[in-house]
Design an enzyme around this catalytic site. Structure first.
Site, PDB file in Angstrom:
ATOM      1  N   ASP A   1      -5.784  50.495  61.825  1.00  0.00           N
ATOM      2  CA  ASP A   1      -6.568  49.579  62.954  1.00  0.00           C
ATOM      3  C   ASP A   1      -6.508  50.442  64.030  1.00  0.00           C
ATOM      4  O   ASP A   1      -5.779  50.586  65.051  1.00  0.00           O
ATOM      5  CB  ASP A   1      -5.639  48.275  63.100  1.00  0.00           C
ATOM      6  CG  ASP A   1      -6.290  47.446  64.001  1.00  0.00           C
ATOM      7  OD1 ASP A   1      -7.411  47.786  64.833  1.00  0.00           O
ATOM      8  OD2 ASP A   1      -5.505  46.365  64.404  1.00  0.00           O
ATOM      9  N   HIS A   2      -7.721  51.225  64.221  1.00  0.00           N
ATOM     10  CA  HIS A   2      -7.629  52.275  65.109  1.00  0.00           C
ATOM     11  C   HIS A   2      -9.121  51.892  66.075  1.00  0.00           C
ATOM     12  O   HIS A   2     -10.023  51.643  65.215  1.00  0.00           O
ATOM     13  CB  HIS A   2      -7.736  53.716  64.774  1.00  0.00           C
ATOM     14  CG  HIS A   2      -6.270  54.098  64.341  1.00  0.00           C
ATOM     15  ND1 HIS A   2      -6.028  55.326  64.133  1.00  0.00           N
ATOM     16  CD2 HIS A   2      -5.200  53.615  64.131  1.00  0.00           C
ATOM     17  CE1 HIS A   2      -4.502  55.418  64.045  1.00  0.00           C
ATOM     18  NE2 HIS A   2      -4.115  54.537  63.984  1.00  0.00           N
TER      19      HIS A   2
ATOM     20  N   GLY B   1       1.916  51.419  68.661  1.00  0.00           N
ATOM     21  CA  GLY B   1       0.599  52.127  68.978  1.00  0.00           C
ATOM     22  C   GLY B   1       0.698  53.557  69.462  1.00  0.00           C
ATOM     23  O   GLY B   1       1.817  53.859  69.606  1.00  0.00           O
ATOM     24  N   GLU B   2      -0.589  53.832  69.599  1.00  0.00           N
ATOM     25  CA  GLU B   2      -0.691  55.149  70.217  1.00  0.00           C
ATOM     26  C   GLU B   2      -1.711  55.303  71.495  1.00  0.00           C
ATOM     27  O   GLU B   2      -2.605  54.144  71.273  1.00  0.00           O
ATOM     28  CB  GLU B   2      -1.400  56.250  69.016  1.00  0.00           C
ATOM     29  CG  GLU B   2      -0.758  56.371  67.771  1.00  0.00           C
ATOM     30  CD  GLU B   2      -1.372  57.044  66.860  1.00  0.00           C
ATOM     31  OE1 GLU B   2      -2.146  57.957  66.927  1.00  0.00           O
ATOM     32  OE2 GLU B   2      -1.496  56.220  65.529  1.00  0.00           O
TER      33      GLU B   2
ATOM     34  N   ASN C   1      -5.726  54.792  70.917  1.00  0.00           N
ATOM     35  CA  ASN C   1      -6.379  53.790  70.770  1.00  0.00           C
ATOM     36  C   ASN C   1      -6.305  52.635  71.709  1.00  0.00           C
ATOM     37  O   ASN C   1      -7.115  52.226  72.000  1.00  0.00           O
ATOM     38  CB  ASN C   1      -5.835  53.182  69.482  1.00  0.00           C
ATOM     39  CG  ASN C   1      -6.164  54.265  68.210  1.00  0.00           C
ATOM     40  OD1 ASN C   1      -6.894  54.572  67.698  1.00  0.00           O
ATOM     41  ND2 ASN C   1      -4.984  54.389  67.674  1.00  0.00           N
TER      42      ASN C   1
ATOM     43  N   GLY D   1      12.142  55.444  63.984  1.00  0.00           N
ATOM     44  CA  GLY D   1      13.589  55.731  64.318  1.00  0.00           C
ATOM     45  C   GLY D   1      14.370  54.547  64.055  1.00  0.00           C
ATOM     46  O   GLY D   1      13.768  53.499  63.803  1.00  0.00           O
TER      47      GLY D   1
ATOM     48  N   ALA E   1      13.850  51.213  66.104  1.00  0.00           N
ATOM     49  CA  ALA E   1      12.408  50.224  65.479  1.00  0.00           C
ATOM     50  C   ALA E   1      12.810  49.619  64.488  1.00  0.00           C
ATOM     51  O   ALA E   1      12.486  48.481  64.333  1.00  0.00           O
ATOM     52  CB  ALA E   1      11.386  51.372  65.634  1.00  0.00           C
TER      53      ALA E   1
ATOM     54  N   THR F   1       6.392  56.263  57.775  1.00  0.00           N
ATOM     55  CA  THR F   1       5.584  57.171  57.071  1.00  0.00           C
ATOM     56  C   THR F   1       6.619  58.397  56.745  1.00  0.00           C
ATOM     57  O   THR F   1       6.028  59.499  56.269  1.00  0.00           O
ATOM     58  CB  THR F   1       4.597  57.797  58.122  1.00  0.00           C
ATOM     59  OG1 THR F   1       5.081  58.142  59.475  1.00  0.00           O
ATOM     60  CG2 THR F   1       3.512  56.776  58.451  1.00  0.00           C
TER      61      THR F   1
END
Length: 323
Positions: free
Chosen positions: A37-38, A106-107, A110, A174, A177, A191
């Site tokens: 979703d980006h 998020g990043e 985006n 990590g 999270a 990932t």
């Protein structure tokens, strides 16, 4: 039992092709499809970034059995968490309770497009924690008003909710999270093949599904696969701390200008050999993940799906064929 997923890379394919690929994945026996979703691809070479949510609506009607999932949505900047809760509920109804909501912090790539800036990592996690409270409360019908540090609700209500609450899984890079995923979600997604993430999730009370994304590039030769992986997937070499901060495709191009194909091949199993790809999958299974989402890098999705059905799926331990 190990469940196998197929990654719909919305950075590499347009919306119609994503729907087509999902239908072929269902026919090939995958258990689920997971869509990114980006708002932007990482690299110009990838070339796409359709909105995931209307694609998911199309998938709900184009498929019949396969699970649907976001991997993952950030519900804190581009979207208000109430909108994500409404979207998840609607997809649960349209898909007949086949939808799983994957969420993450998020990043910048985006999320900065909404013009609200890009906060530091601590605030991003605090925002995600509040968003999980809101989304969970709305999906269960137990929350209408909320006043947090970052988000508000004012007499919110989902009038259309599915008979089963969509499972919420939380992305973890990590242990902190991973513990958040246990406390406020029902599952984990990662990932990296890191047992410490599974341990942190379980130690905090997590007992739900544990998803992992595994990147590979199937091709006729290892050299072809390495070239393809480098062309489309070299952004992944930067690592999460860098990936979360870069703002645009130009920045990712600069950060990966000197990355050699060999470096990408260390992260992405490449070539026609099933043993190499199976070894990559085994690392995640051994780490404790029970839902494996396979990401085929590059344009040859048909060849990979045939390879999966013919060779990979029957060889994965703990795998029960789905028809």
């Amino acid at each position: 039992m190990i469940k196998l997923g197929y990654k719909l890379m919305s950075e590499e394919h347009g919306p119609s092709d994503l729907v087509r690929n999902a239908r072929k994945a269902e026919e090939a026996g995958f258990d689920l499809v997971a869509i990114s979703d980006h708002a932007s691809p990482w690299l110009e070479e990838q070339g796409h970034a359709p909105l995931a949510w209307p694609v998911l609506g199309a998938l709900a009607h184009a498929t019949h059995r396969i699970g649907l999932m976001t991997a993952v949505t950030c519900p804190t900047m581009r979207y208000h968490p109430a909108i994500i809760a409404q979207g998840a509920a609607t997809l649960g109804l349209l898909s007949g309770n086949r939808f799983t909501l994957g969420l993450g912090a998020g990043e910048r790539l985006n999320e900065h497009i909404a013009g609200a800036g890009w906060p530091g990592v601590r605030e991003r996690h605090e925002r995600l924690s509040e968003a999980l409270d809101i989304i969970g409360g709305l999906l269960t019908g137990t929350l209408a008003n909320y006043r947090g540090e970052y988000f508000r609700l004012d007499h919110a209500r989902l009038f259309d909710r599915p008979s089963e609450k969509p499972t919420v899984v939380v992305a973890a890079g990590g242990p902190e999270a991973a513990r958040l995923a246990a406390r406020k979600g029902e599952g984990l997604i990662a990932t990296e093949s890191r047992p410490d993430l599974i341990e942190a999730f379980r130690s905090a009370g997590g007992s739900g599904p544990r998803y992992a994304e595994v990147a590979l590039c199937y091709a006729a030769t290892e050299e072809d696969a390495r070239k393809t992986a480098h062309h489309y997937f070299r952004w992944s070499v930067t690592g999460w701390p860098v990936m979360a901060e870069l703002p645009n495709t130009e920045s990712f191009a600069a950060a990966t200008r000197h990355v050699p194909p060999e470096a990408v091949a260390e992260l992405v199993s490449c070539g026609p050999s099933p043993e190499r790809h199976l070894a990559a999958v085994d690392r995640y299974i051994e780490a404790g993940f029970d839902h494996i989402i396979l990401t085929q890098v590059g344009p040859d999705q048909d060849g990979f799906i045939e390879f999966f059905e013919r060779t990979l799926a029957p060889a994965i331990p703990g795998r029960q064929a789905t028809g």
